[in-house]
Scaffold this motif. Structure first.
Motif, PDB file in Angstrom:
ATOM      1  N   VAL A   1       0.887  -1.163   0.000  1.00 41.69           N
ATOM      2  CA  VAL A   1       0.000   0.000   0.000  1.00 41.69           C
ATOM      3  C   VAL A   1       0.922   1.210   0.000  1.00 41.69           C
ATOM      4  N   SER A   2       1.043   1.856  -1.150  1.00 37.97           N
ATOM      5  CA  SER A   2       2.028   2.937  -1.265  1.00 37.97           C
ATOM      6  C   SER A   2       1.357   4.303  -1.178  1.00 37.97           C
ATOM      7  N   LEU A   3       1.759   5.041  -0.154  1.00 38.45           N
ATOM      8  CA  LEU A   3       1.309   6.408   0.051  1.00 38.45           C
ATOM      9  C   LEU A   3       2.520   7.324  -0.063  1.00 38.45           C
ATOM     10  N   ASP A   4       2.359   8.458  -0.748  1.00 39.31           N
ATOM     11  CA  ASP A   4       3.436   9.448  -0.806  1.00 39.31           C
ATOM     12  C   ASP A   4       3.501  10.157   0.540  1.00 39.31           C
ATOM     13  N   SER A   5       4.700  10.489   0.972  1.00 36.26           N
ATOM     14  CA  SER A   5       4.922  11.201   2.247  1.00 36.26           C
ATOM     15  C   SER A   5       4.214  10.514   3.404  1.00 36.26           C
ATOM     16  N   MET A   6       4.307   9.189   3.459  1.00 33.09           N
ATOM     17  CA  MET A   6       3.612   8.416   4.489  1.00 33.09           C
ATOM     18  C   MET A   6       4.203   8.676   5.869  1.00 33.09           C
ATOM     19  N   LYS A   7       3.311   8.885   6.828  1.00 35.17           N
ATOM     20  CA  LYS A   7       3.696   9.034   8.232  1.00 35.17           C
ATOM     21  C   LYS A   7       2.924   8.007   9.042  1.00 35.17           C
TER      22      LYS A   7
ATOM     23  N   THR B   1      -4.664   2.939  -6.134  1.00 35.96           N
ATOM     24  CA  THR B   1      -4.190   2.795  -4.752  1.00 35.96           C
ATOM     25  C   THR B   1      -5.309   3.123  -3.772  1.00 35.96           C
ATOM     26  N   LEU B   2      -6.055   4.175  -4.067  1.00 32.21           N
ATOM     27  CA  LEU B   2      -7.177   4.555  -3.206  1.00 32.21           C
ATOM     28  C   LEU B   2      -8.262   3.480  -3.226  1.00 32.21           C
ATOM     29  N   THR B   3      -8.550   2.958  -4.409  1.00 29.00           N
ATOM     30  CA  THR B   3      -9.534   1.878  -4.546  1.00 29.00           C
ATOM     31  C   THR B   3      -9.081   0.642  -3.773  1.00 29.00           C
ATOM     32  N   GLN B   4      -7.801   0.295  -3.902  1.00 28.72           N
ATOM     33  CA  GLN B   4      -7.243  -0.864  -3.205  1.00 28.72           C
ATOM     34  C   GLN B   4      -7.373  -0.695  -1.692  1.00 28.72           C
ATOM     35  N   LEU B   5      -7.094   0.495  -1.194  1.00 28.21           N
ATOM     36  CA  LEU B   5      -7.160   0.760   0.234  1.00 28.21           C
ATOM     37  C   LEU B   5      -8.580   0.567   0.764  1.00 28.21           C
TER      38      LEU B   5
END
Length: 157
Positions: free
Chosen positions: A9-15, A59-63
């Protein structure tokens, strides 16, 4: 990096933020004492936040698909987690909990995304279950009862 059941699950600037509740109750009553009754360690919660570009709508759909997945018993699915902080905290299995938010970013063509994962079958929970299992009395054969039943059976014949 975050992976659930091996799916990245790849998010940009993930925190990532971790929280854990150490439950207790005040036992001092009306006095100024500091005595508390411990009520156990609750499961850890991981809060993820980041961005998903409009281009990466998959990615949003997958999440959202992962979050709404159910098992055969129609309960929220438990995932095996792959993440550095989860590894450091010995979190192996998680469930989605709380809210999943996706809102448009103010300046970028992206969504700000956040969601929570709660630890499932925590180490503290496993220790508690083992302690309960060890404290339960062992069931033994009641030989006196068996002998009394045999004697009663013989007496009625």
């Amino acid at each position: 990096m975050l992976a659930l059941d091996g799916m990245p699950v790849s998010l940009d600037s993930m925190k990532v933020e971790m929280s854990m509740e150490l439950k207790d109750q005040d036992m001092s009553g009306q006095s100024s004492g500091t005595e508390t009754a411990e009520q156990g360690d609750k499961g850890k919660k991981l809060t993820f936040s980041g961005r998903v570009s409009f281009v990466n709508v998959g990615t949003l759909t997958q999440l959202y698909t992962l979050a709404s997945a159910k098992n055969d018993a129609n309960e929220r699915k438990v995932y095996r987690i792959g993440n550095d902080i989860a590894l450091a905290l010995k979190i192996r299995n998680v469930k989605f909990t709380g809210r999943i938010n996706a809102s448009e970013h103010d300046t970028l063509q992206a969504w700000n995304v956040s969601f929570e994962l709660r630890e499932f079958n925590s180490v503290a929970e496993q220790k508690e279950q083992r302690a309960k299992a060890q404290n339960q009395p062992e069931q033994r054969d009641n030989t006196r009862l068996k002998q009394a039943l045999i004697n009663a059976e013989e007496a009625t014949q």
